[in-house]
Design an enzyme around this catalytic site. Sequence first.
Site, PDB file in Angstrom:
ATOM      1  N   HIS A  68       0.833  -1.214   0.000  1.00  0.00           N
ATOM      2  CA  HIS A  68       0.000   0.000   0.000  1.00  0.00           C
ATOM      3  C   HIS A  68       0.867   1.264   0.000  1.00  0.00           C
ATOM      4  O   HIS A  68       0.520   2.269   0.630  1.00  0.00           O
ATOM      5  CB  HIS A  68      -0.942   0.030   1.207  1.00  0.00           C
ATOM      6  CG  HIS A  68      -1.954  -1.069   1.216  1.00  0.00           C
ATOM      7  ND1 HIS A  68      -3.216  -0.929   0.692  1.00  0.00           N
ATOM      8  CD2 HIS A  68      -1.892  -2.345   1.678  1.00  0.00           C
ATOM      9  CE1 HIS A  68      -3.894  -2.062   0.838  1.00  0.00           C
ATOM     10  NE2 HIS A  68      -3.108  -2.943   1.428  1.00  0.00           N
ATOM     11  N   ASN A 114     -10.298  -2.763   2.634  1.00  0.00           N
ATOM     12  CA  ASN A 114     -10.030  -2.743   1.197  1.00  0.00           C
ATOM     13  C   ASN A 114     -11.316  -2.492   0.424  1.00  0.00           C
ATOM     14  O   ASN A 114     -12.403  -2.499   1.001  1.00  0.00           O
ATOM     15  CB  ASN A 114      -9.448  -4.101   0.754  1.00  0.00           C
ATOM     16  CG  ASN A 114      -7.957  -4.228   1.027  1.00  0.00           C
ATOM     17  OD1 ASN A 114      -7.276  -3.247   1.301  1.00  0.00           O
ATOM     18  ND2 ASN A 114      -7.446  -5.442   0.935  1.00  0.00           N
TER      19      ASN A 114
HETATM   20 FE1  HDE Z   1      -2.380  -4.812   5.416  1.00  0.00          FE
HETATM   21  N1  HDE Z   1      -0.598  -4.012   5.892  1.00  0.00           N
HETATM   22  N2  HDE Z   1      -1.714  -6.624   5.936  1.00  0.00           N
HETATM   23  N3  HDE Z   1      -4.126  -5.666   4.786  1.00  0.00           N
HETATM   24  N4  HDE Z   1      -3.069  -3.038   4.864  1.00  0.00           N
HETATM   25  C1  HDE Z   1      -0.256  -2.717   5.766  1.00  0.00           C
HETATM   26  O1  HDE Z   1       0.866  -1.429   7.356  1.00  0.00           O
HETATM   27  C2  HDE Z   1      -0.604  -6.858   6.652  1.00  0.00           C
HETATM   28  C3  HDE Z   1      -4.438  -6.983   4.847  1.00  0.00           C
HETATM   29  C4  HDE Z   1      -4.327  -2.735   4.449  1.00  0.00           C
HETATM   30  O2  HDE Z   1      -3.152   3.491   4.050  1.00  0.00           O
HETATM   31  C5  HDE Z   1       1.079  -2.409   6.373  1.00  0.00           C
HETATM   32  O3  HDE Z   1       1.134   0.796   7.649  1.00  0.00           O
HETATM   33  C6  HDE Z   1      -0.523  -8.255   6.975  1.00  0.00           C
HETATM   34  C7  HDE Z   1      -5.839  -7.196   4.622  1.00  0.00           C
HETATM   35  C8  HDE Z   1      -4.400  -1.351   4.096  1.00  0.00           C
HETATM   36  O4  HDE Z   1      -1.488   3.350   5.459  1.00  0.00           O
HETATM   37  C9  HDE Z   1       1.498  -3.734   7.003  1.00  0.00           C
HETATM   38  C10 HDE Z   1      -1.611  -8.843   6.399  1.00  0.00           C
HETATM   39  C11 HDE Z   1      -6.343  -5.945   4.415  1.00  0.00           C
HETATM   40  C12 HDE Z   1      -3.143  -0.824   4.330  1.00  0.00           C
HETATM   41  C13 HDE Z   1       0.352  -4.641   6.616  1.00  0.00           C
HETATM   42  C14 HDE Z   1      -2.360  -7.811   5.756  1.00  0.00           C
HETATM   43  C15 HDE Z   1      -5.257  -5.004   4.517  1.00  0.00           C
HETATM   44  C16 HDE Z   1      -2.335  -1.910   4.816  1.00  0.00           C
HETATM   45  C17 HDE Z   1       2.060  -1.766   5.446  1.00  0.00           C
HETATM   46  C18 HDE Z   1      -1.990 -10.312   6.380  1.00  0.00           C
HETATM   47  C19 HDE Z   1      -7.786  -5.567   4.094  1.00  0.00           C
HETATM   48  C20 HDE Z   1      -2.669   0.587   4.078  1.00  0.00           C
HETATM   49  C21 HDE Z   1       2.136  -0.307   5.839  1.00  0.00           C
HETATM   50  C22 HDE Z   1      -2.355 -10.823   7.592  1.00  0.00           C
HETATM   51  C23 HDE Z   1      -8.708  -5.844   5.146  1.00  0.00           C
HETATM   52  C24 HDE Z   1      -2.870   1.480   5.252  1.00  0.00           C
HETATM   53  C25 HDE Z   1       1.330  -0.209   7.022  1.00  0.00           C
HETATM   54  C26 HDE Z   1      -2.473   2.886   4.892  1.00  0.00           C
HETATM   55  C27 HDE Z   1      -1.003  -1.771   5.204  1.00  0.00           C
HETATM   56  C28 HDE Z   1       0.322  -5.910   7.000  1.00  0.00           C
HETATM   57  C29 HDE Z   1      -3.525  -8.078   5.016  1.00  0.00           C
HETATM   58  C30 HDE Z   1      -5.461  -3.602   4.333  1.00  0.00           C
HETATM   59  C31 HDE Z   1       2.836  -4.268   6.611  1.00  0.00           C
HETATM   60  C32 HDE Z   1       0.563  -8.920   7.768  1.00  0.00           C
HETATM   61  C33 HDE Z   1      -6.600  -8.514   4.671  1.00  0.00           C
HETATM   62  C34 HDE Z   1      -5.620  -0.606   3.576  1.00  0.00           C
HETATM   63  O5  HDE Z   1       1.546  -3.642   8.391  1.00  0.00           O
END
Ligand code: HDE
Length: 724
Positions: free
Chosen positions: A106, A179
């Site tokens: 993201h 999302n």
């Molecule tokens: Fe994320 N995800 N994600 N994700 N995610 C990040 O956090 C992660 C997942 C989502 O505008 C990171 O600040 C793992 C699902 C959004 O700043 C990080 C897993 C969904 C955003 C991270 C998921 C999301 C992130 C990277 C699997 C939808 C952007 C930068 C378990 C429900 C937030 C940060 C923004 C961002 C980890 C899966 C949505 C690395 C480990 C499912 C919208 O922490």
Amino acid sequence: MVSKRKPPSSNGSAIVGAAKSPSDQPDILAAETETSYRQPQGDGGETHQTANAEVETLTTQQGIPISDDQNALRVGARGPSLLEDFHFREKIFHFDHERIPERVVHARGFGVHGYFELTKSLADVTRADLFQRVGEKTPAFVRFSTVAGSKGSFDLARDVRGFAVKLYTKEGNWDLVGNNIPVFFIQDAIKFPDLIHSVKAAPDRGFPQAQSAHDNFWDFASLSPESFHMIMWIMSDRAIPRSFRFMEGFGVHSFRFVNAKGKSTFVKFHWKPKLGLQSVLWNEAVKINGADPDFHRRDLWEAIKGGHFPEWEFGVQLFDDAFADRFEFDILDATKIIPEEQVPVQIVGRLVLDRTVDNFFAETEQVAFCTQNIVPGIDFSDDPLLQGRNFSYLDTQLKRLGSPNFTHIPVNAPRCPMAHFQQDGHMAMKNPKGRANYEPNSWGALGGPRENPERGFTSFPAEVAGPKARMRSESFADHYSQARQFFISQTPIERKHIGDALTFELSKCERPDIRARVVSHLLNIDVALARRVADGLRLELPEPAKAARPTRQDLPPSDPLSILKHPKSFAGRKLGLLVTDGADAKLVKALIEAVEKAGAVYEIVAPYIGGVVLDDGVMLAAAQKIDGGPSVLYDAVAIIASETGAADLAADATARDFASDAFAHCKFIGFTDAAMPLLEKAGVAEALDEGCLRLSSGKDAAAFIAACAELRYWPRELTVDLDA
Ligand code: HDE
């Protein structure tokens, strides 16, 4: 102080009252000479700078007033620079450290401010403060994003969009990090690094960037059957939204609401855009990426600056343990939805985005969303993906923002009172006063602050038991039934797009065995789809993939899963108005009026950015020169040309593309008779259909804009066959 450029003389904007012919334009070359920047000259002793008491004085970060910001300190005019130049040193030092690590996923995103307003109380199911009082507004910050590309990638990648909402409630920050697609690729967080590694640039070559159309992604996906429901969504038009404003948002996981009596209700969160859903075509997306890589962020910025505040309804699906037990799938499995027909979405609030950021870095780049930021009255479920996320987000903020004090950054700081003993560390801004930095303490009248069992957050005391082991529940094993349900819920055009997208993506895979492996999964979803893709790839139909569970054929279509089954409107959309010298001024005016009445906006596209002189002698300023305003940037187009103007356009390749792309992308096209030579040269004159409307009067203009409410004239796609 600083030498200033003289502003170029204005030649007017918008509709200029007095008649002006192109020959009245100022001499461009003369203007350039007159306004060009003059470097300070001389031997270095003179700076050509004079103090101006009205302008704020430039200072260093230490507050020291600066006398010269153009020249470093040196010995002699052509001699070496001096180490003691603290101003130069500070300026370059700061510049060298201006970047922070981009988000690992993201990375490319765009944030804006707004508010959440409660329209229906949820006091019976949750004690969360923001859901108690109807009409109360909670400040919000929302960041939309793509997932795979880096910060500088383009907006129209085929990708999931992040829809992350930070709500500054009176009882702390609640981050709903969702999302625009309600399911995810994987069921367990331990697979996330592999998923993301596979979709991002390959480690040896550093490409491809911001796309899934490559071997590594499809290799991983085809070895992970659990991803196939999500694959259906990202191969659908949901992954190429027309605007952030026209897409839904989903919390994805099941969460819990907990009320004042401690009773728990499961909940799934939804955001539904007031302006409806809309996507672009793949061929259009590819061209938008070239024409305006910032298409989505510019769209949101302009909508908010123009006072057209985007709005979403906030909905909840509420269900109890009994429903969870009888539901066909596991409510803890993030690769599954709960169809709205089974648990209706109740609308209980709205989200309005009404303020752009003042500074992109300070707000959009530094905002730190954490799934574990929840407030009393909301709790997690045991969804293994959510549990893993709760660990990950805090970790990532420390890496990116460099300090456990990231909550001191204004965009991350709660807007309610805070009292805690966490202090010190890098960049500590708000260390508390006083002698005590531990709890409990007896300093001060009452000794405090202290924990509060009544007000404080308490976890729902769910009973859990079981062996400690690495395992996945049997109830997560059905990977194809909902993928099929999604596919059969689409209109024929949408199904065609899914087939075309799969064919396109797999055609970018170099290894035939990967293509075949994907098709083997498609056979478990829909045989006609699998056959279509196999034919498109010239691939012999493989055996179906071995399925852990047979695909259920009894799940009925669900209309909310389709984009095109949602109500449509031209409100919030943009008309591209291609005009030439001598074009019908009354018609242009009528179109503009009809557009505004429909709650839409327009942009004038013309052969010259300085504008065109219409047939009433009035000059109309342009927003885009024809090659900067291709039709892919608009939802519908009108070509209002004079005879000579149309002849000139017909000779211009970009004008021909304007017409032929608008046609190929199934857009509504309004045109004057005089514009026909352009349409002929663009190769569309013979194929004109009901989506192409002749315009000669104000009445025609109104009828054309009314027709545009359909957004696309889809029957054309079957004749054009754009393959995406
Ligand atoms: Fe994320 N995800 N994600 N994700 N995610 C990040 O956090 C992660 C997942 C989502 O505008 C990171 O600040 C793992 C699902 C959004 O700043 C990080 C897993 C969904 C955003 C991270 C998921 C999301 C992130 C990277 C699997 C939808 C952007 C930068 C378990 C429900 C937030 C940060 C923004 C961002 C980890 C899966 C949505 C690395 C480990 C499912 C919208 O922490």
